[in-house]
Design an enzyme around this catalytic site. Structure first.
Site, mmCIF file in Angstrom:
data_model
loop_
_atom_site.group_PDB
_atom_site.id
_atom_site.type_symbol
_atom_site.label_atom_id
_atom_site.label_comp_id
_atom_site.label_asym_id
_atom_site.label_seq_id
_atom_site.Cartn_x
_atom_site.Cartn_y
_atom_site.Cartn_z
ATOM 1 N N TYR A 90 -12.862 -2.407 -4.287
ATOM 2 C CA TYR A 90 -13.378 -2.566 -2.921
ATOM 3 C C TYR A 90 -14.904 -2.498 -2.856
ATOM 4 O O TYR A 90 -15.471 -2.257 -1.795
ATOM 5 C CB TYR A 90 -12.756 -1.511 -1.999
ATOM 6 C CG TYR A 90 -11.290 -1.763 -1.724
ATOM 7 C CD1 TYR A 90 -10.867 -2.867 -0.989
ATOM 8 C CD2 TYR A 90 -10.319 -0.896 -2.210
ATOM 9 C CE1 TYR A 90 -9.527 -3.107 -0.752
ATOM 10 C CE2 TYR A 90 -8.964 -1.119 -1.963
ATOM 11 C CZ TYR A 90 -8.585 -2.231 -1.234
ATOM 12 O OH TYR A 90 -7.255 -2.459 -0.988
ATOM 13 N N HIS B 268 -2.025 -5.813 1.333
ATOM 14 C CA HIS B 268 -3.296 -6.484 1.046
ATOM 15 C C HIS B 268 -2.954 -7.835 0.453
ATOM 16 O O HIS B 268 -1.942 -7.989 -0.233
ATOM 17 C CB HIS B 268 -4.124 -5.685 0.027
ATOM 18 C CG HIS B 268 -5.269 -6.476 -0.550
ATOM 19 N ND1 HIS B 268 -6.490 -6.559 0.068
ATOM 20 C CD2 HIS B 268 -5.343 -7.247 -1.668
ATOM 21 C CE1 HIS B 268 -7.287 -7.345 -0.648
ATOM 22 N NE2 HIS B 268 -6.611 -7.767 -1.713
ATOM 23 N N GLU C 43 -8.667 -10.687 -8.418
ATOM 24 C CA GLU C 43 -7.784 -9.573 -8.077
ATOM 25 C C GLU C 43 -6.559 -9.518 -8.990
ATOM 26 O O GLU C 43 -6.122 -8.429 -9.380
ATOM 27 C CB GLU C 43 -7.375 -9.668 -6.604
ATOM 28 C CG GLU C 43 -8.559 -9.459 -5.666
ATOM 29 C CD GLU C 43 -8.210 -9.612 -4.198
ATOM 30 O OE1 GLU C 43 -7.064 -9.997 -3.870
ATOM 31 O OE2 GLU C 43 -9.097 -9.339 -3.366
ATOM 32 N N ASN D 184 -2.238 -0.242 6.715
ATOM 33 C CA ASN D 184 -1.676 -1.441 7.327
ATOM 34 C C ASN D 184 -0.687 -2.169 6.404
ATOM 35 O O ASN D 184 -0.483 -3.357 6.517
ATOM 36 C CB ASN D 184 -2.789 -2.380 7.808
ATOM 37 C CG ASN D 184 -3.659 -2.887 6.677
ATOM 38 O OD1 ASN D 184 -3.451 -2.576 5.514
ATOM 39 N ND2 ASN D 184 -4.659 -3.679 7.028
ATOM 40 N N LYS E 234 0.819 -1.213 0.000
ATOM 41 C CA LYS E 234 0.000 0.000 0.000
ATOM 42 C C LYS E 234 0.855 1.267 0.000
ATOM 43 O O LYS E 234 2.060 1.219 0.276
ATOM 44 C CB LYS E 234 -0.930 -0.024 1.210
ATOM 45 C CG LYS E 234 -1.972 -1.140 1.137
ATOM 46 C CD LYS E 234 -2.902 -1.105 2.345
ATOM 47 C CE LYS E 234 -3.975 -2.163 2.246
ATOM 48 N NZ LYS E 234 -4.910 -2.095 3.395
#
Length: 186
Positions: A60, A129, A140, A126, A19
């Site tokens: 998402y 992913h 994905e 965080n 990320k």
């Protein structure tokens, strides 16, 4: 001989994203990359990209309406991300274990050596992913690597990567089936 495609010994694919919070810090980005390598993942494809807000919203979509959705979409579109297709015998579960729990507070306490336990800032920021199932991984991977054919990979590249020899190219950032004479069996 049975079909290599999805055979019991076949490598499994997963999508791994680094990320914007981690990509913005070269030392963290390199540390995560090294964890991928040291955990014996094969890096099948890798690319860095800027993700448009519309692409984030589509990716998402299943979370639309939840309290964190807008914050997550805006964050993921805020800067460069790195996308990987990783291969391993149990790629999905191994990557999820390496990432640690989604919630950073929990990751720091139950999996402090995990990627999120080490580098995560908040539940949105965080660090990583990862796909949560074979179906999610296929969907994905297609979203981030539209030119990648999973079927062709299983037919042509997977047997060579699984049986070796395998070479990691730091310049390209991926693993290739290669002998001393270049790509392909030696």
């Amino acid at each position: 001989m049975t079909s290599i495609l999805r055979s019991p010994q076949a490598l499994q694919l997963t999508l791994a994203l680094i990320k914007p919070d981690a990509v913005a810090h070269p030392l963290i980005l390199e540390a995560v990359h090294q964890q991928i390598l040291s955990n014996k993942f094969l890096i099948v494809r890798m690319r860095e990209l800027l993700w448009r807000k519309e692409e984030c919203q589509q990716f998402y979509k299943e979370h639309e309406g939840r309290f964190f959705y807008q914050r997550l979409v805006e964050f993921m579109a805020s800067g460069p991300i790195r996308a990987y297709i990783l291969a391993h015998k149990d790629a999905i579960q191994l990557w999820r274990t390496l990432m640690g729990p989604t919630r950073v507070f929990r990751a720091r306490h139950v999996a402090p050596d995990s990627i999120r336990g080490s580098f995560g800032l908040t539940d949105t920021r965080n660090t990583t992913h990862g796909s949560d199932s074979v179906v999610s991984a296929s969907r994905e991977i297609a979203a981030f690597f539209p030119d990648f054919s999973e079927q062709r990979w299983y037919e042509e590249e997977e047997p060579q990567l699984r049986c070796g020899p395998v070479h990691y190219s730091p310049e390209g950032g991926i693993h290739c089936a290669a002998g001393p004479g270049g790509p392909g069996p030696a």
